[in-house]
Structures are given as structure tokens and as C-alpha cells.
Enzyme design. Structure first.
Site, PDB file in Angstrom:
ATOM      1  N   SER A  15     -11.620  23.545  44.110  1.00 29.38           N
ATOM      2  CA  SER A  15     -10.480  22.711  43.686  1.00 29.38           C
ATOM      3  C   SER A  15     -10.690  21.219  43.938  1.00 29.38           C
ATOM      4  O   SER A  15      -9.760  20.496  44.275  1.00 29.38           O
ATOM      5  CB  SER A  15      -9.177  23.126  44.396  1.00 29.38           C
ATOM      6  N   GLY A  17     -11.717  19.269  41.588  1.00 30.42           N
ATOM      7  CA  GLY A  17     -11.511  18.588  40.315  1.00 30.42           C
ATOM      8  C   GLY A  17     -12.818  18.373  39.564  1.00 30.42           C
ATOM      9  O   GLY A  17     -13.035  17.338  38.944  1.00 30.42           O
ATOM     10  N   LYS A  18     -13.673  19.418  39.597  1.00 29.36           N
ATOM     11  CA  LYS A  18     -14.947  19.311  38.876  1.00 29.36           C
ATOM     12  C   LYS A  18     -14.718  19.200  37.378  1.00 29.36           C
ATOM     13  O   LYS A  18     -15.427  18.479  36.680  1.00 29.36           O
ATOM     14  CB  LYS A  18     -15.773  20.565  39.138  1.00 29.36           C
ATOM     15  N   ASP A  72     -10.264  24.404  32.485  1.00 32.87           N
ATOM     16  CA  ASP A  72     -11.028  23.152  32.436  1.00 32.87           C
ATOM     17  C   ASP A  72     -11.279  22.698  30.996  1.00 32.87           C
ATOM     18  O   ASP A  72     -11.452  21.511  30.741  1.00 32.87           O
ATOM     19  CB  ASP A  72     -12.367  23.298  33.171  1.00 32.87           C
ATOM     20  N   LYS A 191     -20.819  15.174  57.213  1.00 27.57           N
ATOM     21  CA  LYS A 191     -21.629  16.370  57.491  1.00 27.57           C
ATOM     22  C   LYS A 191     -21.464  17.486  56.452  1.00 27.57           C
ATOM     23  O   LYS A 191     -22.471  18.061  56.011  1.00 27.57           O
ATOM     24  CB  LYS A 191     -21.297  16.897  58.895  1.00 27.57           C
ATOM     25  N   LYS A 225     -25.366   6.415  54.738  1.00 27.59           N
ATOM     26  CA  LYS A 225     -25.673   7.609  55.533  1.00 27.59           C
ATOM     27  C   LYS A 225     -25.904   8.819  54.608  1.00 27.59           C
ATOM     28  O   LYS A 225     -26.873   9.557  54.756  1.00 27.59           O
ATOM     29  CB  LYS A 225     -24.480   7.869  56.467  1.00 27.59           C
ATOM     30  N   VAL A 243      -6.394   9.657  43.026  1.00 31.12           N
ATOM     31  CA  VAL A 243      -5.802   8.639  42.150  1.00 31.12           C
ATOM     32  C   VAL A 243      -4.391   8.303  42.607  1.00 31.12           C
ATOM     33  O   VAL A 243      -3.732   9.102  43.258  1.00 31.12           O
ATOM     34  CB  VAL A 243      -5.766   9.104  40.675  1.00 31.12           C
ATOM     35  N   CYS A 385       6.212  29.968  22.568  1.00 31.05           N
ATOM     36  CA  CYS A 385       5.798  31.369  22.488  1.00 31.05           C
ATOM     37  C   CYS A 385       6.890  32.276  23.066  1.00 31.05           C
ATOM     38  O   CYS A 385       7.912  32.464  22.425  1.00 31.05           O
ATOM     39  CB  CYS A 385       4.452  31.573  23.176  1.00 31.05           C
ATOM     40  N   ARG A 466       1.454  39.102  21.336  1.00 32.09           N
ATOM     41  CA  ARG A 466       1.445  40.410  20.667  1.00 32.09           C
ATOM     42  C   ARG A 466       2.744  40.672  19.910  1.00 32.09           C
ATOM     43  O   ARG A 466       2.833  41.566  19.105  1.00 32.09           O
ATOM     44  CB  ARG A 466       1.328  41.530  21.709  1.00 32.09           C
ATOM     45  N   HIS A 511       1.193  27.761  20.609  1.00 29.79           N
ATOM     46  CA  HIS A 511       1.050  26.953  21.826  1.00 29.79           C
ATOM     47  C   HIS A 511       0.615  25.522  21.496  1.00 29.79           C
ATOM     48  O   HIS A 511      -0.577  25.212  21.575  1.00 29.79           O
ATOM     49  CB  HIS A 511       0.032  27.604  22.768  1.00 29.79           C
ATOM     50  N   GLU A 513       0.830  23.029  23.232  1.00 32.00           N
ATOM     51  CA  GLU A 513       0.320  22.318  24.421  1.00 32.00           C
ATOM     52  C   GLU A 513      -1.204  22.277  24.471  1.00 32.00           C
ATOM     53  O   GLU A 513      -1.772  21.474  25.203  1.00 32.00           O
ATOM     54  CB  GLU A 513       0.890  22.940  25.704  1.00 32.00           C
TER      55      GLU A 513
HETATM   56  N1  GLN Z   1       4.609  38.130  25.831  1.00 31.12           N
HETATM   57  C1  GLN Z   1       4.852  37.552  24.547  1.00 31.12           C
HETATM   58  C2  GLN Z   1       3.995  38.182  23.471  1.00 31.12           C
HETATM   59  O1  GLN Z   1       2.965  38.750  23.753  1.00 31.12           O
HETATM   60  C3  GLN Z   1       4.669  36.054  24.577  1.00 31.12           C
HETATM   61  C4  GLN Z   1       3.260  35.641  24.848  1.00 31.12           C
HETATM   62  C5  GLN Z   1       3.137  34.197  25.255  1.00 31.12           C
HETATM   63  O2  GLN Z   1       4.115  33.567  25.623  1.00 31.12           O
HETATM   64  N2  GLN Z   1       1.947  33.673  25.200  1.00 31.12           N
HETATM   65  O3  GLN Z   1       4.307  38.077  22.329  1.00 31.12           O
END
Ligand code: GLN
Length: 550
Positions: A15, A17-18, A72, A191, A225, A243, A385, A466, A511, A513
């Protein structure tokens, strides 16, 4: 010019931050006009992180081609323009799987199959594949997960040692370590760094640059050193201090210490100085002190894990940058919303609420309550989602009067299966890699909130689910004021829904994001933060409830 390779390893603790460091170096090299590729190796045996609990691993980042990958890659996406796909992330599980499958097919012609050379060859072939995924890649940055000294990362270490031995002029090693400040002794200690470099050298890897994570910049004496004990010139001992405000400061911090010029010198890359103008302009906005505050609540069930919603947090920050506001994120554990018996008291005080993706039953009802709170109080809501599925179930229960409406993921026998399994999923047996994954095209309805954001009729977004909205209920939803503003291109699946009589209540089955950068914020996050800001302006009195939340 031959392709160059930079191997980034980590020492002392995990952890550090590589990923962020690798992404920052990638950005600096791109700023010098070089074309880069990024590759992350994860030493665990899972084939990918897709089946792992987010508490274990944090967010699963999804690529356009449907790869479920390490978070990452999200850093790589936000900091660089490298193309990312399944090729950009490989685990021990994948490597061994490939080797064993080849062995079963007789691919090793009767030989004894061994870690060296067969597993290491497979690892090396993945590095070459990353270099070849696009034409004219100048530099490949290879990040090795884990910490030097781990048993499971040894094959990767051995593979990069061989790789460099075979291309001595084209490779360098960067080692990221931790230089702790011991309060009781009042001293900074080198060290652990010496020991971790020693461990590297035992494997045959000699670092060219040592990056030291530390709280404060390291004095020259300490750098001297480390230089002496670790066989690295003093100017190649670089500190990476914590930061002040934003992780987006890291590239500029490293640039100030001339890391990119040094890398180019070591690899004999002739380039102009790095052009970081756009990044600096973005950072100026981030670091600007006086800005109006917008408070966003996130209602999720992995909220206590720092990294479970990494890209969501980052995308909200991007939305804030675009709107020139300061962002405060308040986290609400969806299961705990009920504890006091009063949802309003539990979650009040934010200017907008976001319900991110998720799986399974735990925390569902808390999210439904949050959606209801936003709908009835006309507070901006953004559902990602599962967050859209929750929004639609809530609407069915309380606006359409279908009281026991649910998703069949939680209640397979519900009378009103508002959200049900995608038909293609019904025969799927394995859990790993079998969801609806990766980028799909979506038509956007003109005149909708979604169109307002995207400003185009066709978009591509990444999926990982799904279940989906059950179109049998579509007409009833529409009659009650729900608008389905995004539909799978040439298909019927509902990808975006939004409420008409509401300032901004919108859910997406994908998604967004995963496709937001600080320098190119995702339009839906920009619009959501904008709507939240408008809400905050018309409701200036913020309660303290948000502060006391989890
Ligand atoms: N569990 C939900 C599905 O499979 C929502 C999945 C999610 O939020 N990525 O549809």
C-alpha cells in the site's frame, strides 16, 4: 528505436502507492511525447479479481474488452492515455493457467514443466504482448504487485531479471520503498530501505532509481546514506512525500525532482522537456483554496474499505473540478442506516446522494430508503448499476404501489420481478468472468438529462452485471413519470433511467466511473455535481447529521 521497459517493484510494506507512482511516471513520459503501455502483474492465484470480495481487494476495474482487472488500472486510466485492456493486467493464476493448459495439449513436448523457464517465459511473453498491443510503443511500464521478499512474487522477479539480462540497454528498475519517521526516536530510518534493496539484489536485481515514500522531504544527508548503502547515485534517490491535498500532485512532485529526465537519460531516450500544462491547470483548480462546498453522500455496503469505490470517489472529484467546487464525500454504510430507526436523521445533510454498484442482499434496503429519501425530497440522486436497480425497485414499491417489488438477485420468488436476470445469464455456471462485461453502445434519447450530459445520441459505456430492468414493467413506469433515456443500441435493454418530475434523479446500468479523468471528467458526474450544487444553493442550511455519519 527499440522499445524500453521500466520495472517498478515495491519494498518494506504494501500500500505504498505503486500504482499511483507508476501512473505518474507514465504521465511524465507521455508529457515528453513518448507513447507508453502499462502492465500490472498481480502475484495472487485468482485468475482475476472479479470473484474477490471488495473488502479483500478493493474495486474491480473493468476495461472496454470486458477484463475484470486490478484497481491500479484505474490510476493508469486517470493519469495517462495508455490503452488498457485484458493484456494490461496478469495474475499468477492466469500465468499458471496458460502454462498448465499448454502442458495438457502437449505443448512442452515431453519436457518437465518448471517455474524456470516455463512460468518465467510465460511472464516474459506477457510483457512483450503489452509492448505489441499498439504500434510504436516507446516505453512499457511494468508494475509488480506485492512486496519484495514475498514468496509468490518470486517468479515475476526472476522473469524481469532475465528480461533485463536479455536486453541490458533497454531496461531499468525502479524500487519504491518506505522511509518511516520513528516518533519515539525522533528520527527518519533508512534501514528498511537498505534491507529491501538487499533482498532485491539477492534475486539479481539492482535498482537504478529508489523512490522513498516518506512523510517529509528527505534531507540530502539521508539520501546520501541510502545512495551509499544501496549502490544508487544520490540524484537517483528520490523522495515521494505524502501529498498535501490531492494524489494528482504526485506527477508534478516527481517532475520537480527530475525523475523523467533521469529515466530518459538512463534509457537513452531523446525527448523534449515534459509538457504538463493541462495537468497543471487542472491542479490549480484542485488546490485553489476558496470554493463553494458541495457535500455528496455515498450509500454503499463496502464503505469502510478505503478502495472499494475508488473510481467513484475519483469521478466525483472530477465532477467537482469541472464545476469549480470543493467536494466533501460523506460515507454511509447502507446497513447501518436503519439503526436509529429514522433514515432522514441518519443520512440528511448532503446536497446529493450516490448509490454505487454492489452484489447480494446485504445493505439493499438501506439503499432503497436512500433512493426514496432523494425522490420524495427532490434531492439529486445518482445510481450506478445496482444503484439504478435500487432506484427502480423503490419506484415500483412506492410510486407504482407494487409493495413487494424486488430484484430476483435478492428475492428470486418476488411477485414483481422489476429487476431480473439477463436472459444470456440463465445458463451460466461459473462465477468468474461470466457477467455482462465490457463496453456496449447505448442510444440516448434527445431532450433527456442524459442527453444534456453527453450531448450526443450514441455513447459507449462499460458494464459488469447479471441483472437488468424487466421491460414488462416499462410502460407502467413510463406512465408514472420514469423516463428510459438510454437503450442498448439495436437492442431493448434499459441502460439509463431518469425521473421526469425531479431535478436530477438518474440511474445507469453501466459504470461511468471507469471512464473519467481529472482532465476529462465524465459528463454524468459533471451534471450530478452541478445539480447537487444547485440543490445546495437553494437549501443552504446544512445539518450536522452528515458529520456524525459513518
Ligand atoms: N448485482 C447487480 C447485478 O449483477 C449489480 C451489479 C453491479 O452493481 N455491478 O446486476
Amino acid at each position: 528505436m527499440s522499445t524500453k521497459y521500466i520495472f517498478i517493484t515495491g519494498g518494506v510494506v504494501s500500500s505504498l502507492g505503486k500504482g499511483l507512482t507508476s501512473a505518474s511516471i507514465g504521465q511524465l513520459l507521455e508529457g515528453r511525447g513518448l507513447s507508453i503501455a502499462m502492465l500490472k502483474f498481480d502475484p495472487y492465484l485468482n485468475v482475476d479479481p472479479g470473484t474477490m470480495n471488495p473488502f479483500q481487494h478493493g474495486e474491480v476495474y473493468v476495461t472496454d474488452d470486458g477484463g475484470e482487472t486490478d484497481l491500479d488500472l484505474g490510476h493508469y486510466y486517470r493519469f495517462t492515455n495508455a490503452s488498457l485492456s485484458r493484456i494490461s493486467n496478469a495474475t499468477s493464476g492466469q500465468i499458471y493457467d496458460a502454462v498448465i493448459k499448454r502442458e495438457r495439449k502437449g505443448g512442452y513436448l515431453g519436457k518437465t514443466v518448471q517455474v524456470v523457464p516455463h512460468v518465467t517465459d510465460e511472464i516474459k511473453s506477457r510483457i512483450i504482448a503489452a509492448a505489441k498491443q499498439e504500434e510504436n510503443v516507446n516505453v512499457v511500464l511494468v508494475e509488480i504487485g506485492g512486496t519484495v521478499g514475498d514468496i509468490e512474487s518470486l517468479p515475476f522477479m526472476e522473469a524481469i531479471r532475465q528480461f533485463r539480462y536479455e536486453r541490458p540497454k533497454d531496461c531499468i528498475n525502479i524500487h519504491l520503498t518506505y522511509v518511516p519517521y520513528l516518533k519515539a526516536a525522533g528520527e527518519v530510518k533508512t534501514k528498511p530501505t537498505q534491507h529491501s534493496v538487499q533482498a532485491l539484489r539477492e534475486i539479481g536485481i539492482i535498482p537504478d532509481i529508489i523512490l522513498c515514500r516518506c512523510e517529509q522531504p528527505l534531507p540530502d544527508e539521508l539520501k546520501g546514506k541510502i545512495s551509499l548503502f544501496c549502490n544508487v547515485p544520490q540524484e537517483a534517490v528520490i523522495d515521494e512525500k505524502d501529498v498535501e491535498k490531492s494524489v494528482y500532485e504526485v506527477p508534478l512532485d516527481l517532475h520537480r525532482q527530475k525523475i523523467d529526465a533521469m529515466i530518459c537519460r538512463m534509457l537513452d531516450l531523446k525527448t523534449p522537456d515534459a509538457d504538463l500544462k493541462e495537468w497543471k491547470e487542472m491542479l490549480d483548480i484542485v488546490l485553489e483554496p476558496e470554493k463553494p462546498l458541495v457535500r455528496i453522500g455515498i450509500v454503499g455496503k463496502y464503505i469502510d474499505h478505503q478502495d472499494a469505490y475508488k473510481s467513484v470517489f475519483e469521478s466525483l472529484h472530477h465532477g467537482a473540478i469541472a464545476n469549480g467546487v470543493q467536494l466533501e464525500i460523506v460515507r454511509f454504510e447502507s446497513e447501518r442506516i436503519f439503526e436509529g430507526g429514522n433514515v432522514e436523521a441518519a443520512i440528511a445533510g448532503c446536497d446529493g446522494y450516490l448509490v454505487p454498484g454492489g452484489f447480494g442482499e446485504r445493505g439493499w434496503e438501506g439503499k432503497v430508503l436512500a433512493a426514496r429519501y432523494c425522490r420524495t425530497n427532490k434531492i439529486p440522486y445518482f445510481g450506478l448499476c445496482l444503484g439504478m436497480q435500487v432506484m427502480l425497485v423503490e419506484f415500483a414499491r412506492h410510486a407504482l404501489g407494487l409493495e413487494s417489488a424486488h430484484s430476483t438477485e435478492v428475492d428470486p420468488n418476488t411477485l414483481y420481478p422489476i429487476i431480473s436476470m439477463l436472459s444470456e445469464q440463465k445458463h451460466v455456471q461459473n462465477l468468474g468472468g461470466t457477467m455482462r462485461l465490457g463496453a456496449y453502445p447505448c442510444d440516448i434519447a434527445p431532450g433527456s438529462l442524459a442527453y444534456d450530459a453527453y450531448k450526443k445520441p450514441l455513447i459507449w459505456e462499460r458494464h459488469r452485471h447479471r441483472y437488468e430492468f424487466n421491460n414488462e414493467y416499462k410502460q407502467r413506469f413510463e406512465e408514472h413519470g420514469m423516463r428510459f433515456s438510454g437503450t442498448l443500441h439495436n437492442g431493448v435493454l434499459c441502460e439509463i433511467s431518469e425521473l421526469k418530475e425531479h431535478p436530477w434523479m438518474l440511474g445507469v446500468q453501466f459504470h461511468p466511473e471507469f471512464k473519467s479523468k481529472p482532465t476529462a471528467p465524465h459528463p454524468l458526474f459533471v451534471q450530478f455535481v452541478k445539480a447537487s450544487r444547485l440543490y445546495s444553493q437553494s437549501n443552504p442550511q446544512k445539518t450536522d447529521a452528515a458529520h456524525s455519519s459513518c
